[in-house]
Design a protein around this motif. Structure first.
Motif: not given
Length: 146
Positions: A70-83
């Motif tokens: 399904a590809g990328f979603s903003e919550p995934q990006v935010e999760q890595l940004q936070d990590a």
């Protein structure tokens, strides 16, 4: 032997890792391993639980941010940004080839306002092409700067 590719002083991308390769990551000072591969994607891939167990046994943190078809979603990006913001040292992201990990890292970095061109150059120097997400990188970077 692992193929950890350095994208920055704080992030490496890699094709699929095995539990045996986790000790190499620990020896490099990696403090967090991020699994971007959904379980069951290929019959020969190690289960995420095995990678997590090896990671934790080596004294590192583990985080699963699976990126499927399904590809990328903003919550995934935010999760890595936070990590990335809270990691106590370098991070290793992995998937089948390292590409999804690199694309997610690129989006997370752009979301903090980093220059998309510099992010693209860092990825290219490690052998990855981030052009599929470049429009989103540009959008995230512009939003972060305004």
């Amino acid at each position: 032997m692992s193929e950890f590719r350095k994208l920055s002083d704080s992030f490496y991308a890699s094709p699929q890792v095995t539990p045996q390769e986790i000790s190499e990551a620990a020896a490099m000072g990696i403090t967090l391993v991020v699994n971007n591969r959904p379980d069951g994607e290929a019959p020969d891939q190690p289960e995420g639980a095995a990678i997590e167990a090896a990671t934790r046994a080596a004294g590192m943190d583990y985080l699963a941010i699976p990126i499927g078809s399904a590809g990328f979603s903003e919550p995934q990006v935010e999760q890595l940004q936070d990590a990335l913001a809270t990691a106590s040292g370098p991070v290793l992201g992995f998937c089948r080839s390292g590409t999804r990990s690199t694309l997610l890292w690129s989006l997370a970095r752009a979301r903090t306002g980093e220059d998309p061109e510099e992010i693209s150059e860092a990825a290219a120097s490690a052998g990855y092409d981030v052009s599929p997400v470049r429009p989103a990188m540009d959008m995230f970077a512009a939003s972060a700067r305004s």
